[in-house]
Design a protein around this motif. Structure first.
Motif, PDB file in Angstrom:
ATOM      1  N   UNK A  32       0.828  -1.208   0.000  1.00  0.00           N
ATOM      2  CA  UNK A  32       0.000   0.000   0.000  1.00  0.00           C
ATOM      3  C   UNK A  32       0.859   1.254   0.000  1.00  0.00           C
ATOM      4  N   UNK A  33       1.973   1.217   0.739  1.00  0.00           N
ATOM      5  CA  UNK A  33       2.846   2.382   0.825  1.00  0.00           C
ATOM      6  C   UNK A  33       3.598   2.646  -0.478  1.00  0.00           C
ATOM      7  N   UNK A  34       4.191   1.589  -1.050  1.00  0.00           N
ATOM      8  CA  UNK A  34       5.170   1.773  -2.117  1.00  0.00           C
ATOM      9  C   UNK A  34       4.628   1.531  -3.523  1.00  0.00           C
ATOM     10  N   UNK A  35       3.587   0.711  -3.656  1.00  0.00           N
ATOM     11  CA  UNK A  35       3.079   0.352  -4.977  1.00  0.00           C
ATOM     12  C   UNK A  35       1.775   1.096  -5.280  1.00  0.00           C
ATOM     13  N   UNK A  36       0.845   1.000  -4.356  1.00  0.00           N
ATOM     14  CA  UNK A  36      -0.445   1.683  -4.545  1.00  0.00           C
ATOM     15  C   UNK A  36      -0.344   3.150  -4.137  1.00  0.00           C
ATOM     16  N   UNK A  37       0.570   3.417  -3.178  1.00  0.00           N
ATOM     17  CA  UNK A  37       0.769   4.775  -2.649  1.00  0.00           C
ATOM     18  C   UNK A  37      -0.531   5.344  -2.096  1.00  0.00           C
ATOM     19  N   UNK A  38      -1.076   4.569  -1.176  1.00  0.00           N
ATOM     20  CA  UNK A  38      -2.358   4.920  -0.567  1.00  0.00           C
ATOM     21  C   UNK A  38      -2.171   5.078   0.936  1.00  0.00           C
ATOM     22  N   UNK A  39      -2.674   6.152   1.481  1.00  0.00           N
ATOM     23  CA  UNK A  39      -2.593   6.351   2.929  1.00  0.00           C
ATOM     24  C   UNK A  39      -3.500   5.350   3.631  1.00  0.00           C
ATOM     25  N   UNK A  40      -3.017   4.790   4.735  1.00  0.00           N
ATOM     26  CA  UNK A  40      -3.801   3.788   5.461  1.00  0.00           C
ATOM     27  C   UNK A  40      -3.355   3.757   6.914  1.00  0.00           C
ATOM     28  N   UNK A  41      -4.140   3.075   7.727  1.00  0.00           N
ATOM     29  CA  UNK A  41      -3.855   2.975   9.160  1.00  0.00           C
ATOM     30  C   UNK A  41      -3.428   1.571   9.566  1.00  0.00           C
ATOM     31  N   UNK A  42      -3.178   0.710   8.597  1.00  0.00           N
ATOM     32  CA  UNK A  42      -2.934  -0.694   8.902  1.00  0.00           C
ATOM     33  C   UNK A  42      -1.467  -0.950   9.223  1.00  0.00           C
ATOM     34  N   UNK A  43      -1.240  -1.731  10.272  1.00  0.00           N
ATOM     35  CA  UNK A  43       0.111  -2.176  10.605  1.00  0.00           C
ATOM     36  C   UNK A  43       0.072  -3.679  10.850  1.00  0.00           C
ATOM     37  N   UNK A  44       1.145  -4.344  10.452  1.00  0.00           N
ATOM     38  CA  UNK A  44       1.287  -5.773  10.687  1.00  0.00           C
ATOM     39  C   UNK A  44       2.409  -6.018  11.672  1.00  0.00           C
ATOM     40  N   UNK A  45       2.222  -7.037  12.467  1.00  0.00           N
ATOM     41  CA  UNK A  45       3.274  -7.455  13.396  1.00  0.00           C
ATOM     42  C   UNK A  45       3.937  -8.676  12.775  1.00  0.00           C
ATOM     43  N   UNK A  46       5.173  -8.554  12.378  1.00  0.00           N
ATOM     44  CA  UNK A  46       5.882  -9.633  11.722  1.00  0.00           C
ATOM     45  C   UNK A  46       6.547 -10.528  12.767  1.00  0.00           C
ATOM     46  N   UNK A  47       6.225 -11.811  12.702  1.00  0.00           N
ATOM     47  CA  UNK A  47       6.719 -12.798  13.662  1.00  0.00           C
ATOM     48  C   UNK A  47       7.471 -13.887  12.893  1.00  0.00           C
ATOM     49  N   UNK A  48       8.724 -14.094  13.252  1.00  0.00           N
ATOM     50  CA  UNK A  48       9.514 -15.146  12.607  1.00  0.00           C
ATOM     51  C   UNK A  48       9.300 -16.464  13.340  1.00  0.00           C
ATOM     52  N   UNK A  49       8.964 -17.491  12.569  1.00  0.00           N
ATOM     53  CA  UNK A  49       8.849 -18.839  13.104  1.00  0.00           C
ATOM     54  C   UNK A  49       9.867 -19.740  12.429  1.00  0.00           C
ATOM     55  N   UNK A  50      10.644 -20.462  13.206  1.00  0.00           N
ATOM     56  CA  UNK A  50      11.692 -21.334  12.656  1.00  0.00           C
ATOM     57  C   UNK A  50      11.465 -22.775  13.067  1.00  0.00           C
TER      58      UNK A  50
END
Length: 495
Positions: free
Chosen positions: A218-236
């Protein structure tokens, strides 16, 4: 010339291909692009379970667990060759969780999601009289057994893509969406192929199924303002030579209240995982840390007589899960549920945030339920009762295996087993009219023959050695570096 479709899906993980399949099955024209290979990131780095998530009951995620357990039944019917029942053993440690709490949890697990239906229920076992007791340390005397299911995760993605393509969807791998903008009553997206060439696609709706990159898309390709955040969790996960001979899996409680699985893997190995660690780097190439390897070895050593060290690990893999941001303190407590967000400030944009492998079909159904009416399509949902995915035409995989072996007695048992549990009824197509191993062409190591490689290139979008060795199959566990070089050289001639 600019191609025109109803829906452009960006992302070739399990959610992206699931949405593409559902949408094309309702009569919408669909194009899916994936910048790498299908299932090349999160969707091939799971613990490879179709399950409700027993531990989520402690977090009061009853709706999520019920939804996942109901989906478990749907998926067992849809792909019996790559998804099969598995019994799990939970050794009891009273100081971690009391028996009454476990019994209540298992009772709920047996009955949520409209009941277990085809799978046996949970029960208490004494390890002195049960086959699963032998590998365990002597201090474990009782435990509990319950049902879930195992899946070949990357193959589940590929089979959904195959079914979508069979129904008319266009699937483009190694194709990056570099820009997308609203243009009149639709979207104009610029796609870049592996060779650097670019072309445009016009779509009436855009689906953002970019997984860990959903917010950055959304930020870099669509370039659309938004309120969404993801929490990235690494699983090994780590893979070691098999610790036990039987076909049960184990679920181990840890002192930090996390759980770790030990699962029979590829007949000769044991899969142990997973970790949950906050991740802030590029999701493209996560790697297991030495502390994670030690954690998983220690987790197994608390329960098994055979003690593991990092030197026992023959393979490891890591994936980054894009989970919904919430107020959970620890990474293991972050919700595995999903959010579907439809932006209608012009042509529709559907964003997929979060989710888990088990609920991909339900997520896809709900996504198209919301998107299709905006495009004037009111055809009903269909995937819950659809015919099986490619290769799943015979529910009894053991009977299929017996039939293929009886008609081809020259086929080694281990190879026949692997082909049936990868391709199902399509193993017959792969083998064709071959009357012996020589007719299958060059052997690239560990019974990976040219006929199988050609099948994967022709039908399953495989282009690189890694696609075949670690996603379409797990032959990578057994081949040598010279084998990989020969396979890579052969695939270069096919491009």
């Amino acid at each position: 010339m600019v191609e025109q479709v109803d829906v452009l899906v960006v992302g070739g993980g399990v959610n992206g291909v699931g949405i593409a399949r559902d949408a094309v099955g309702r009569g919408l024209s669909v194009w899916l692009c994936e910048r790498d290979d299908l299932a090349s990131h999160t969707s091939s780095a799971s613990t490879k379970l179709i399950h409700g998530g027993l531990r989520y009951l402690e977090q009061f995620e009853f709706a999520l667990v019920g939804k996942a357990l109901a989906e478990r039944e749907v998926l067992l019917r849809a792909a019996p060759h790559i998804i099969w029942p598995l019994r799990f053993v939970l050794p009891h440690q009273p100081h971690l969780r009391p028996a009454w709490m476990i019994r209540i949890g298992l009772f709920l697990y047996d009955h949520l999601g409209r009941g277990r239906r085809t799978l046996p229920g949970s029960r208490r076992v004494r390890f002195g009289k049960h086959v699963t007791g032998a590998p365990l340390r002597d201090e474990f005397s009782v435990g509990f057994v319950y049902s879930d299911a195992w899946v070949q995760d990357a193959r589940l993605v590929v089979l959904n893509a195959m079914d979508a393509a069979r129904r008319g969807a266009r699937i483009e791998t190694h194709t990056k969406c570099v820009s997308a903008r609203r243009d009149g009553d639709g979207w104009t997206a610029e796609l870049e192929a592996r060779d650097g060439s670019r072309h445009f696609v016009k779509a009436r709706a855009l689906v953002n199924a970019a997984g860990p990159w959903a917010a950055s898309f959304l930020d870099d390709v669509v370039r659309l303002k938004h309120q969404h955040t993801l929490r990235l969790i690494k699983g090994s996960h780590i893979v070691v030579p098999k610790i036990f001979e039987h076909r049960y899996a184990y679920i181990f409680q840890q002192p930090d209240r996390r759980i770790v699985f030990a699962i029979p893997y590829e007949r000769d190995f044991t899969l142990i995982g997973t970790t949950d660690i906050e991740y802030h780097d590029d999701p493209s190439h996560p790697h297991i840390g030495t502390d994670e390897t030690s954690y998983l070895c220690d987790a197994a050593n608390r329960y098994f007589k055979k003690q593991l060290t990092p030197s026992d690990v023959v393979w490891s893999y890591s994936g980054v899960r894009p989970l919904l941001q919430d107020e959970a303190g620890s990474a293991s407590e972050v919700t595995r549920d999903y959010l579907l967000d439809v932006n209608q400030d012009g042509a529709p944009l559907l964003n997929v945030f979060g989710g888990k492998l088990t609920t991909y079909r339900k997520l896809s159904e709900e996504a198209v339920d919301r998107l299709a009416p905006l495009l004037g399509n009111r055809n009903p949902a269909w995937t819950a009762d659809a015919p099986p995915l490619p290769g799943g035409g015979e529910r009894d995989t053991d009977e299929l295996l017996a039939d293929i072996r009886s008609s081809r007695p020259w086929l080694p048992e281990k190879l026949a087993w692997r082909l049936v549990h990868s391709y199902g009824t399509r193993a017959r197509d792969l083998l064709g009219e071959a009357s012996g191993l020589d007719a299958l062409g060059e052997n690239f190591g560990s019974d990976l023959y040219q006929a199988e490689v050609d099948y994967l290139v022709r039908h399953e979008w495989a282009t690189e050695a890694e696609d075949i060795l670690w996603r379409r199959t797990k032959v990578g566990l057994r081949v040598t570096p010279p084998d990989v070089e020969r396979l890579s050289a052969y695939l270069a001639t096919k491009r």
